[in-house]
Design a protein around this motif. Structure first.
Motif, PDB file in Angstrom:
ATOM      1  N   THR A 149      -5.296   3.172   6.642  1.00 45.14           N
ATOM      2  CA  THR A 149      -4.018   2.579   6.235  1.00 45.14           C
ATOM      3  C   THR A 149      -3.398   1.764   7.368  1.00 45.14           C
ATOM      4  OG1 THR A 149      -2.749   4.551   6.861  1.00 45.14           O
ATOM      5  CG2 THR A 149      -3.585   4.460   4.616  1.00 45.14           C
ATOM      6  N   ARG A 152      -4.723  -1.817   7.302  1.00 39.86           N
ATOM      7  CA  ARG A 152      -4.022  -2.582   6.268  1.00 39.86           C
ATOM      8  C   ARG A 152      -2.606  -2.960   6.711  1.00 39.86           C
ATOM      9  NH1 ARG A 152      -2.332   1.347   1.877  1.00 39.86           N
ATOM     10  NH2 ARG A 152      -0.835   1.770   3.554  1.00 39.86           N
ATOM     11  N   ASP A 153      -1.864  -1.980   7.223  1.00 37.18           N
ATOM     12  CA  ASP A 153      -0.460  -2.202   7.550  1.00 37.18           C
ATOM     13  C   ASP A 153      -0.287  -3.172   8.716  1.00 37.18           C
ATOM     14  OD1 ASP A 153       0.033  -0.427   5.531  1.00 37.18           O
ATOM     15  OD2 ASP A 153       0.465   1.274   6.846  1.00 37.18           O
ATOM     16  N   SER A 207      -2.785   4.795  -6.827  1.00 38.24           N
ATOM     17  CA  SER A 207      -2.657   3.373  -7.122  1.00 38.24           C
ATOM     18  C   SER A 207      -3.703   2.597  -6.318  1.00 38.24           C
ATOM     19  CB  SER A 207      -1.256   2.880  -6.761  1.00 38.24           C
ATOM     20  OG  SER A 207      -1.050   2.949  -5.358  1.00 38.24           O
ATOM     21  N   TRP A 209      -3.155   0.429  -4.091  1.00 34.43           N
ATOM     22  CA  TRP A 209      -2.667   0.487  -2.712  1.00 34.43           C
ATOM     23  C   TRP A 209      -3.057   1.814  -2.065  1.00 34.43           C
ATOM     24  CZ3 TRP A 209      -0.172  -2.828   0.604  1.00 34.43           C
ATOM     25  CH2 TRP A 209       0.514  -2.276   1.683  1.00 34.43           C
ATOM     26  N   GLU A 210      -2.880   2.906  -2.800  1.00 40.22           N
ATOM     27  CA  GLU A 210      -3.136   4.234  -2.246  1.00 40.22           C
ATOM     28  C   GLU A 210      -4.631   4.515  -2.063  1.00 40.22           C
ATOM     29  OE1 GLU A 210       0.739   6.746  -3.874  1.00 40.22           O
ATOM     30  OE2 GLU A 210      -0.957   6.377  -5.224  1.00 40.22           O
TER      31      GLU A 210
END
Length: 393
Positions: A149, A152-153, A207, A209-210
């Motif tokens: 994550t 991505r962030d 989701s 995203w998740e």
């Protein structure tokens, strides 16, 4: 004099270090996302991600990754169990990074990001600033703030362009638990422990995203991502190292389903023997109530005494009931109290409730528990009948 000489030598060494000062990346520099395939151990089963910064002109080829353990943290194991352990950003020479993962036979895929010179510089500066001792630590979360994550962030943070993550063809959202099972299997000790420790909160659909808490989906969704709806986020993709396939046949004889099946059969055999002799194996009941009670307390502690978000709402408590520890005294007495018969009936009811939870999808439980749950149900039913039949017991 020697002190001053040493001071100046150290001063110039620090100044001369390529990462001790602001470095301007050349126009031909590349920043890519590395995705490492799963390893053999449970800790490595989900893969890994990192940023590779490559600039031949500046002599830079390093990899930044998130998720390194901070073994110097005080009370390391206690904080780890409580979900309060800070993790670190790491920085390694690419050659060392590559040698490490090829040695352990793990696939290395590389995706070069389609960034402008300004964006590459901003990402590099961000990582360098993040690597400073005062900034290196962050509170890790397996599902929402991990090595994947963060890739991505950080990518989203360093560009003003809109990045759209598009689902690949035939994409079907999965639950968090299913995504875990995809990596560790259904009938493994890793999945057995995870399914007992983590609660129903991970049985909801993740989701798009998740899904990116897993390195595999960082690779997949970055591949299909668009910048401002037109340009590809990924400029080119290569496989640096492909895992060499080996015989990975699992040993069913030592799997949870087999071992728990043997234990369940043992409980059923002793229950049948007790039934034939109209007796009760006290030691067996003490072991059952003791083990289920201890496991129940551990589940309660994970739920209420830690910061782990995934251990909440854990209905494994319906078979591993914490109060079982408190009623062991009744099992030792020559004559039980009437309320204990009611307690046994309550245990039967909550086992039925657990089965209902499983059937309607409130929570998915470890398949290795099936023989144990069947054995517990039959044992509890026998105890109720035994105590009713032997009222003066």
């Amino acid at each position: 004099m020697k002190k001053y000489l040493l001071f100046f030598l150290l001063f110039f060494f620090v100044l001369g270090s390529p990462f001790a000062q602001q470095i301007q990346l050349s126009p031909n520099s590349e920043i890519s996302v590395l995705t490492i395939g799963p390893g053999e151990s449970l800790n490595d089963a989900f893969g890994h991600n990192g940023f590779r910064i490559k600039d031949s002109k500046q002599g830079i080829d390093v990899v930044y990754g998130y998720g390194a353990y901070d073994f110097d943290a005080p009370n390391f194991y206690l904080k780890f169990a409580q979900g309060k352990l800070n993790y670190l950003i790491s920085r390694n020479d690419f050659s060392d990074f590559k040698n490490h993962y090829t040695y352990y036979n793990r696939t290395i895929n590389e995706q070069v990001l389609n960034l402008t010179s300004a964006e590459k510089q901003k990402l590099f500066d961000f990582l360098e600033n993040n690597y400073k001792p005062e900034n290196r630590r962050y509170l890790y979360d397996f599902f929402y703030d991990n090595c994947a994550t963060r890739i991505r962030d950080v990518t989203l943070k360093i560009t003003d362009r809109k990045i759209e993550f598009n689902a690949p063809e035939n994409f079907e959202p999965k639950t968090f638990r299913t995504l875990i099972h995809d990596h560790v299997g259904l009938n493994t000790w890793g999945s057995f422990g995870i399914d007992i420790a983590l609660g129903s909160v991970i049985d909801k659909k993740a989701s798009l995203w998740e899904h990116m808490f897993l390195p595999q989906y960082i690779h997949t969704l970055f591949k299909n991502a668009k910048l401002n709806g037109t340009e590809n986020l990924i400029k080119k993709s290569t496989t640096i190292y492909q895992k060499k396939e080996a015989d990975s046949s699992s040993n069913f004889l030592f799997s949870p389903l087999m071992i728990m099946g043997l234990i369940g059969l043992g409980i059923l055999f002793l229950t049948y023997k007790d039934y034939r002799n109209n007796t009760r194996s006290k030691w067996l009941d003490i072991i059952i109530f003791g083990i289920t009670g201890v496991i129940g307390i551990l589940i309660l502690l994970l739920w209420f005494a830690t910061d782990h978000s995934a251990t909440a709402q854990n209905y494994n408590l319906l078979w591993a009931f914490p109060l079982n520890l408190l009623v062991i005294g009744q099992l030792l007495k020559s004559q039980i109290k009437n309320w204990f018969k009611g307690y046994l009936k309550f245990l039967i009811i909550i086992l039925c409730l657990m089965t209902l939870h499983w059937l309607i999808g409130v929570q998915v439980f470890a398949i290795g528990l099936i023989p144990i749950l069947m054995a517990l149900m039959i044992r509890y039913i026998y105890l109720v009948q035994f105590f009713n039949k032997n009222s003066n017991y």
